[in-house]
Design an enzyme around this catalytic site. Structure first.
Site, short mmCIF file in Angstrom:
data_model
loop_
_atom_site.label_atom_id
_atom_site.label_comp_id
_atom_site.label_asym_id
_atom_site.label_seq_id
_atom_site.Cartn_x
_atom_site.Cartn_y
_atom_site.Cartn_z
N GLU A 203 -18.75 17.59 1.81
CA GLU A 203 -17.90 18.44 0.96
C GLU A 203 -18.35 18.37 -0.50
OE1 GLU A 203 -14.07 18.50 3.92
OE2 GLU A 203 -13.89 17.25 2.16
N VAL B 2 -1.56 -7.23 -4.37
CA VAL B 2 -1.19 -8.38 -3.53
C VAL B 2 -2.42 -9.26 -3.37
CG1 VAL B 2 -0.49 -9.06 -1.21
CG2 VAL B 2 0.64 -7.13 -2.34
N GLY C 143 0.82 -1.21 0.00
CA GLY C 143 0.00 0.00 0.00
C GLY C 143 0.85 1.26 0.00
N PHE D 66 -1.25 7.09 2.72
CA PHE D 66 -0.71 7.95 3.77
C PHE D 66 0.23 7.18 4.71
CE2 PHE D 66 -4.05 10.51 2.21
CZ PHE D 66 -3.86 11.81 2.64
C1 LIG Z 1 -12.77 10.85 -0.58
C2 LIG Z 1 -12.01 10.80 0.72
C3 LIG Z 1 -11.86 11.95 1.47
C4 LIG Z 1 -11.16 11.92 2.67
N1 LIG Z 1 -11.02 13.07 3.38
C5 LIG Z 1 -10.27 13.08 4.49
C6 LIG Z 1 -10.02 14.28 5.19
O1 LIG Z 1 -10.51 15.36 4.81
N2 LIG Z 1 -9.22 14.23 6.29
C7 LIG Z 1 -8.67 13.07 6.72
O2 LIG Z 1 -7.93 13.08 7.71
N3 LIG Z 1 -8.90 11.91 6.10
C8 LIG Z 1 -9.68 11.88 4.99
N4 LIG Z 1 -9.89 10.71 4.33
C9 LIG Z 1 -9.39 9.47 4.92
C10 LIG Z 1 -7.92 9.27 4.63
O3 LIG Z 1 -7.66 9.45 3.25
C11 LIG Z 1 -7.52 7.88 5.08
O4 LIG Z 1 -7.73 7.79 6.46
C12 LIG Z 1 -6.06 7.59 4.76
O5 LIG Z 1 -5.87 7.57 3.36
C13 LIG Z 1 -5.62 6.26 5.35
O6 LIG Z 1 -4.32 5.97 4.94
P1 LIG Z 1 -3.88 4.46 4.69
O7 LIG Z 1 -2.43 4.51 4.38
O8 LIG Z 1 -4.33 3.62 5.81
O9 LIG Z 1 -4.71 4.00 3.41
P2 LIG Z 1 -4.77 4.63 1.95
O10 LIG Z 1 -4.25 6.01 1.94
O11 LIG Z 1 -6.15 4.39 1.48
O12 LIG Z 1 -3.78 3.72 1.10
C14 LIG Z 1 -4.04 2.37 0.83
C15 LIG Z 1 -3.09 1.89 -0.24
O13 LIG Z 1 -3.14 0.47 -0.33
C16 LIG Z 1 -3.20 0.07 -1.68
N5 LIG Z 1 -3.80 -1.27 -1.70
C17 LIG Z 1 -4.98 -1.68 -1.18
N6 LIG Z 1 -5.16 -3.00 -1.37
C18 LIG Z 1 -4.07 -3.44 -2.02
C19 LIG Z 1 -3.65 -4.72 -2.50
N7 LIG Z 1 -4.39 -5.82 -2.34
N8 LIG Z 1 -2.47 -4.81 -3.16
C20 LIG Z 1 -1.69 -3.72 -3.34
N9 LIG Z 1 -2.03 -2.49 -2.90
C21 LIG Z 1 -3.20 -2.36 -2.24
C22 LIG Z 1 -4.01 1.17 -2.34
O14 LIG Z 1 -3.80 1.19 -3.73
C23 LIG Z 1 -3.42 2.40 -1.64
O15 LIG Z 1 -2.22 2.79 -2.26
C24 LIG Z 1 -10.59 10.71 3.12
C25 LIG Z 1 -10.73 9.55 2.36
C26 LIG Z 1 -11.43 9.59 1.16
C27 LIG Z 1 -11.56 8.34 0.33
#
Ligand SMILES: Cc1cc2nc3c(=O)[nH]c(=O)nc-3n(C[C@H](O)[C@H](O)[C@H](O)COP(=O)(O)OP(=O)(O)OC[C@H]3O[C@@H](n4cnc5c(N)ncnc54)[C@H](O)[C@@H]3O)c2cc1C
Length: 444
Positions: free
Chosen positions: A182, A91, A23, A26
């Site tokens: 939003e 994955v 992934g 963030f």
């Molecule tokens: C439309 C929207 C608006 C948002 N607005 C806000 C906001 O205003 N403020 C805030 O704080 N948060 C906001 N969020 C939430 C925030 O974006 C998430 O909490 C944050 O992205 C979490 O980070 P993460 O690394 O856990 O997951 P993510 O950033 O979602 O990253 C997940 C990654 O895993 C990869 N992945 C998933 N499954 C697989 C797999 N099987 N194989 C390979 N790669 C995989 C994806 O491609 C991606 O790159 C928002 C989310 C969305 C969707």
């Protein structure tokens, strides 16, 4: 066509411990930033080749920003690192006994595995809604929704049938969390300032924007004061808010609610919930409510060398008994914290517990209208909250190029209300459409 069996992950072996990160969001990206190159070989596997700034996704969907302005290629983020390897793959599963991650094009061994896969839309098992509604989770979703909206306006301008036009102009957003709020605010401003100029033949008093939620207030994760303020601001913008209302079915033309009410719409946006993007291979006992149960070091229960961070991780603490909120800050902070613990391990030092620093929450409703919950149970609204929202989002956007493009776009829009990306690059063809209207050939 290229045969998949001609591909392999193709990662060189080194004597350094290998950290495999699944992934590139963030959590995953921040983890890599804090992992020193001299100590670890880092392999990132992600099904997107970019790092997306999701808080601004709704602006792409409503033609306010170009998709590229809120995303950076992952390879570019780490192009100064020699032992960082990015692979654009999905994955499929994990083999914790063999310490192996399997992908569609091959397998890789790990010393440490970090799962940072975030969430996916939750349709609560309703396949029809999954097929016919529009999610808003990644760049392609936003571009699809933008095309759908613009195509609907184009088609509405080409029909004399009132009912058809109503279905094209009505927009229903399911889910009144930050994304739904939003998006609704942005669409309402578009209806007020942009669309009447673009489509002088259409009467935009016929365009209804519905924001619906099963709970009893908008922005449920924020304080009641912020919810109330956002509700009032949305109503001033003419958004039709329906609370305590659950979507039951959607056939692509009519949304039917549990209480029997129906709304005609070609566009149902699904922002009503998410569930963890889990990966096969770990025991069911390591999961709770679609998230991996982790300890204070982000280690998944039962494993020394497998970690989960961000939205997919469920770390229960006294202060956060249901886990941290699924927002950007816990993901960023857990990524950085885990990297520092792995460095501590290399130095033979003790690991430290993760302690979440809650910086507060922000949501924008429209121009000069936003709400903010600050640490210490304080809340802000209106212009000050809006300015805070602008600065926070520019600050956290990754890359100088993105900051510059987004900032200049916003300044331009502040004075003109103009949105330059009302372009249908590739018309959206819904697989389910009975009749595909060929926009390009219209009028020939
Ligand atoms: C439309 C929207 C608006 C948002 N607005 C806000 C906001 O205003 N403020 C805030 O704080 N948060 C906001 N969020 C939430 C925030 O974006 C998430 O909490 C944050 O992205 C979490 O980070 P993460 O690394 O856990 O997951 P993510 O950033 O979602 O990253 C997940 C990654 O895993 C990869 N992945 C998933 N499954 C697989 C797999 N099987 N194989 C390979 N790669 C995989 C994806 O491609 C991606 O790159 C928002 C989310 C969305 C969707």
């Amino acid at each position: 066509m290229l045969e998949m069996n001609k591909l392999s992950l193709n990662i060189p072996d080194t004597i350094k411990p290998r950290v495999v990160v699944i992934g590139g969001g963030f959590g995953g990206v921040n983890l890599v930033k804090y992992l020193p190159e001299q100590d670890f070989q880092v392999v990132m596997l992600s099904k997107q080749n970019y790092y997306g700034f999701w808080p601004l996704l709704y602006q792409v969907a409503t033609a306010g920003l170009e998709p590229e302005s809120i995303a950076e290629p992952i390879r570019k983020l780490f192009d100064d690192r020699k032992d960082f390897h990015f692979r654009f793959v999905r994955v499929t599963d994990i083999d914790p006994v063999g310490k192996t991650v399997n992908t569609l094009i091959g397998s890789i061994k790990y010393d440490y595995l970090v799962i940072a896969t975030g969430t996916q839309s939750n349709y609560f098992g309703n396949k029809q809604i999954e097929q016919k509604s529009f999610p808003l989770k990644q760049l392609s979703d936003a571009v699809n929704l933008r095309s759908q909206l613009l195509q609907s306006f184009e088609q509405a301008s080409m029909t004399r049938d009132k009912q058809t036009r109503q279905g094209l102009l009505n927009i229903v957003i399911a889910g009144a969390g930050p994304t739904g709020v939003e998006l609704a605010g942005s669409l309402a401003e578009m209806r007020q300032h942009i669309l009447p100029k673009d489509y002088p033949g259409l009467d935009f008093s016929e365009m209804n924007i519905y924001l619906v939620d099963g709970l009893d207030r908008v922005l449920p994760p924020l304080s009641p004061a912020s919810s109330k303020r956002a509700h009032q601001d949305l109503e001033k913008l003419g958004v039709n808010i329906k609370l305590n209302k659950l979507v039951s079915t959607y056939d692509g033309e009519v949304v039917t609610f549990k209480d029997g009410e129906q709304i005609l719409t070609q566009t149902l946006v699904w922002a009503a919930g998410v569930t963890g993007a889990t990966i096969e291979g770990l025991p069911a006992s390591s999961l709770e409510r679609g998230r991996y149960l982790v300890n204070a070091y982000n280690q998944i229960a039962g494993f020394e060398d497998i970690f989960a961070i961000g939205d997919i991780a469920l770390m229960k603490t006294d202060k956060w008994p249901k886990g941290h909120p699924q927002v950007a800050q816990p993901a960023l902070q857990q990524g950085a914290h885990l990297a520092k613990n792995l460095v501590r391990q290399r130095k033979g030092e003790a690991w430290k517990d993760f302690d979440y620093f809650d910086k507060g929450s922000l949501a924008i409703v429209g121009r000069a209208r936003a709400v903010a919950d600050l640490p210490g149970n304080k809340s802000l609204g209106g212009f000050i909250a809006w300015v805070a929202w602008l600065f926070v989002h520019i600050y956290y956007l990754i890359g100088f190029r993105s900051k510059l493009i987004v900032l200049s776009n916003w300044v331009y829009r502040l004075f003109t209300y103009e949105r330059g990306t009302r372009i249908i690059i590739r018309p959206l063809v819904r697989h389910d459409s009975k009749e595909v209207v060929e926009l390009q050939s219209a009028g020939k």
